[in-house]
Design a protein around this motif. Structure first.
Motif, mmCIF file in Angstrom:
data_model
loop_
_atom_site.group_PDB
_atom_site.id
_atom_site.type_symbol
_atom_site.label_atom_id
_atom_site.label_comp_id
_atom_site.label_asym_id
_atom_site.label_seq_id
_atom_site.Cartn_x
_atom_site.Cartn_y
_atom_site.Cartn_z
ATOM 1 N N LYS A 169 -16.007 7.373 0.620
ATOM 2 C CA LYS A 169 -15.297 6.925 2.493
ATOM 3 C C LYS A 169 -16.304 8.349 2.823
ATOM 4 C CE LYS A 169 -11.150 5.929 0.683
ATOM 5 N NZ LYS A 169 -9.509 6.616 0.195
ATOM 6 N N ALA A 203 -11.793 10.484 4.798
ATOM 7 C CA ALA A 203 -13.563 10.194 4.811
ATOM 8 C C ALA A 203 -13.654 9.760 5.981
ATOM 9 C CB ALA A 203 -14.757 10.818 3.867
ATOM 10 N N SER A 204 -13.486 8.531 5.388
ATOM 11 C CA SER A 204 -14.251 7.199 6.108
ATOM 12 C C SER A 204 -13.967 7.084 7.546
ATOM 13 C CB SER A 204 -13.293 5.842 6.004
ATOM 14 O OG SER A 204 -12.363 6.066 5.718
ATOM 15 N N GLU A 262 4.831 3.787 -4.375
ATOM 16 C CA GLU A 262 4.217 4.460 -4.963
ATOM 17 C C GLU A 262 4.000 4.219 -5.983
ATOM 18 O OE1 GLU A 262 3.671 7.406 -7.659
ATOM 19 O OE2 GLU A 262 5.957 7.028 -7.777
ATOM 20 N N PRO A 263 2.456 4.695 -7.029
ATOM 21 C CA PRO A 263 2.338 3.935 -8.080
ATOM 22 C C PRO A 263 3.127 3.661 -9.373
ATOM 23 C CG PRO A 263 0.122 5.013 -7.158
ATOM 24 C CD PRO A 263 1.789 4.832 -6.555
ATOM 25 N N ASN A 278 -13.657 10.307 -4.160
ATOM 26 C CA ASN A 278 -13.449 9.000 -3.374
ATOM 27 C C ASN A 278 -13.954 9.701 -2.368
ATOM 28 O OD1 ASN A 278 -10.938 8.483 -1.256
ATOM 29 N ND2 ASN A 278 -11.110 7.559 -2.508
ATOM 30 N N MET A 282 1.509 -1.392 0.104
ATOM 31 C CA MET A 282 -0.720 0.446 -0.324
ATOM 32 C C MET A 282 0.936 1.424 -0.058
ATOM 33 S SD MET A 282 -3.526 -0.009 -0.446
ATOM 34 C CE MET A 282 -4.116 -2.375 -0.144
ATOM 35 N N VAL A 337 -7.735 12.670 -9.671
ATOM 36 C CA VAL A 337 -7.992 13.424 -8.920
ATOM 37 C C VAL A 337 -8.442 14.758 -9.260
ATOM 38 C CG1 VAL A 337 -6.971 12.686 -7.078
ATOM 39 C CG2 VAL A 337 -5.148 14.074 -8.555
ATOM 40 N N GLY A 362 -11.504 7.601 -7.411
ATOM 41 C CA GLY A 362 -9.892 7.471 -6.932
ATOM 42 C C GLY A 362 -9.143 7.873 -8.285
#
Lengths: 345, 345
Positions: free
Chosen positions: A233, B210-211, A69-70, A229, A66, A144, A141
């Motif tokens: 959320k 936000a979650s 960095e993509p 997003n 997670m 952005v 998401g």
């Protein structure tokens, strides 16, 4: 139907995800390619008496986390389970791919390895939401920052999805905004609202406020990935907060526990309705083959639902529909530019 | 303490709002100036046997509607109840002002008639939210586009509010974002996250999803007015949707009705917890005198709560605190610029 499954990444990999595959295997008419650490798969299978002979296993020990960095991680960890799975999908070894991993990396991988449908400017991550009528929100998401043309394409793709999956002939499209009046929002929303209204390929109902969204006012709700997003959320957090409060009510004393017993079935059903994990993962729209993101916190049942959603996505033919509609959209845009149509202004 | 009340605008004006004033008059130690159509007030008072002699009445028949364009309407309808009330506040005739009317017009009126606190770049609309710890979200709609400096000021003002009203010495500040990592968000969030971290006047905890917001991770959540509005209305819509579903569960048959009876008290309390109207209206932060916006759909009880919130806002001294803190912020910014501090980079 062959479904490629990423067994790494997410909060509960790999044993919970394997349990999800076993659940899905009993429900979905498909064969499976499992990508991950095969030694671990065999260990878990032995422990739980799973029969692995039914599955094709692809070994790797590399995993996208997670925190990666993509864009960078695609170069650094091309052998990671996520990218291996996407490559198998691109090579035609399977019909759909499911992963619980890093959303940004999965999205970039899908775009660069599997590739977008011709004419799609930006793919988007959809989320099917609990609501009084079928409702898909996109983007949630991936992008952005978007342009008004991106939003129009999201509207076209979301409409194709709802039409095919839910059989609604003319899905109602709304633009998420901070009020229903035409002047509402940032300059992006003001322009997008006008452009969406002028687009002949969709049934546009206008600006939609977040408070109205669950009540069936539209079937496709488009927005940028940042706002989408936050919407998703906020819904998740509010739902969790309220359900916890209810749980507290029903366990505070003898009377309330009795009360809970009387409506146990309905309460369990409600919990499922608002459990994000029941919603079967998020389809990527605009990618040329079916990629579905399962929630990082997916348990076995949630992961099985995401696999089922991926099978449905692959079987439905929605990707061909999106390709057709985006072709029409491109032709419409071209005619507008050449004809000096109102979108030129 | 004198509270000025706009009896026009909103969905239930004026009779429901008058009922709210009567409820508030019994609970709040204040006198009231009621602005609106005095003929109608007298008619409603006669019908319900209200004693109007306790109130100062200011007559006007002009009203700002929800469809009026905020900036234009200030010139066209300066005699409208909303602007008349704001003028009374600016002139020192009362200590706080409450209105259910058009939010945009009320905000512009407050900024231009009552005026901002010295040093405040943009005032903001706060919303106190149901959460595990005291939580104010700002901005919730006044400024759809903001700068990172605006967000810093929102953080400073929100902290002053929470410190004074809830007695929390160092309120935790979060930036609403689509992930907790530093690179998340649009360029605005990336920059704001760095600036907020460097600001010595607040206790910054970082990006907040936000979650996570309802679960006590922060006391002040800052964002642009567009995103904040979507957050607030998603919360409202989700809450309403879930509570309706629960209501359905509890009325579907004999058993479930019995179940509801057993937890009646707790359910009523829960409904209040998630009812936006219980939250007593939204304070405008950064305006030099207390202005509170009550929800357009306010019933009498909600309006009474908004009046009580306005009285509390006026009594608390929070506006002096905000003026002090914004003074410190301005000095900090100046020192950063002169000293070539890290915020210059």
């Amino acid at each position: 139907m062959r479904i490629i499954v990423d067994l790494m990444g997410g909060d509960h990999a790999p044993s919970e995800l394997m349990r999800g595959v076993m659940e899905a295997a009993g429900k979905v008419n498909a064969s499976f390619i499992l990508v991950g650490n095969v030694d671990e798969m065999r260990r878990i299978a032995a422990e739980h008496e799973y029969d692995l002979r039914r599955f094709d296993l692809v070994h790797t020990t590399d995993v996208v986390t997670m925190r990666d960095e993509p864009l960078a991680v695609m170069k650094q960890k091309r052998e990671a389970s996520m990218f291996k799975g996407l490559q198998l999908l691109a090579d035609g070894e399977g019909d759909a791919f499911v992963s619980t991993g890093n959303t940004g990396a999965l999205f970039i991988g899908a775009t660069l390895i599997v590739r977008k449908i011709r004419g799609v400017q930006r793919a988007a991550i959809g989320a099917v939401l609990p609501a009084a009528a079928p409702l898909i929100l996109l983007d949630t998401g991936a992008n952005v920052v978007v342009s008004e043309e991106n939003l129009e394409q999201f509207a076209v793709m979301g409409s194709a999805y709802i039409r095919r999956i839910y059989g609604i002939e003319a899905p109602a499209v709304g633009l998420l905004n901070n009020g229903i009046e035409d002047q509402k929002g940032t300059p992006l929303q003001v322009k997008a609202n006008a452009d969406l209204r002028a687009c002949p390929l969709i049934s546009y109902v206008g600006n939609v406020e977040a408070s109205a969204a669950p009540f069936g006012v539209c079937n496709v709700l488009v927005t940028d990935g940042f706002t989408g997003n936050v919407f998703l959320k906020t819904m998740e957090g509010t739902g969790k907060y309220i359900l916890r409060a209810f749980k507290k009510v029903f366990t505070e004393n003898y009377r309330s526990k009795l009360s809970a017993l009387l409506v146990r079935g309905s309460l369990a059903e409600m919990k499922r309705t608002f459990d994000v994990s029941e919603y079967g993962g998020s389809p990527f729209l605009g990618i040329s083959k079916p990629v579905v993101k399962a929630h990082g916190a997916s348990d076995a049942h949630a992961f099985a639902n995401a696999i089922r959603a991926a099978a449905e996505y692959a079987e439905s033919g929605v990707i061909l529909d999106i390709a057709d509609e985006i072709g029409r959209y491109t032709a419409f845009q071209k005619s507008q530019r050449e004809g000096g149509g109102e979108n030129d202004g």
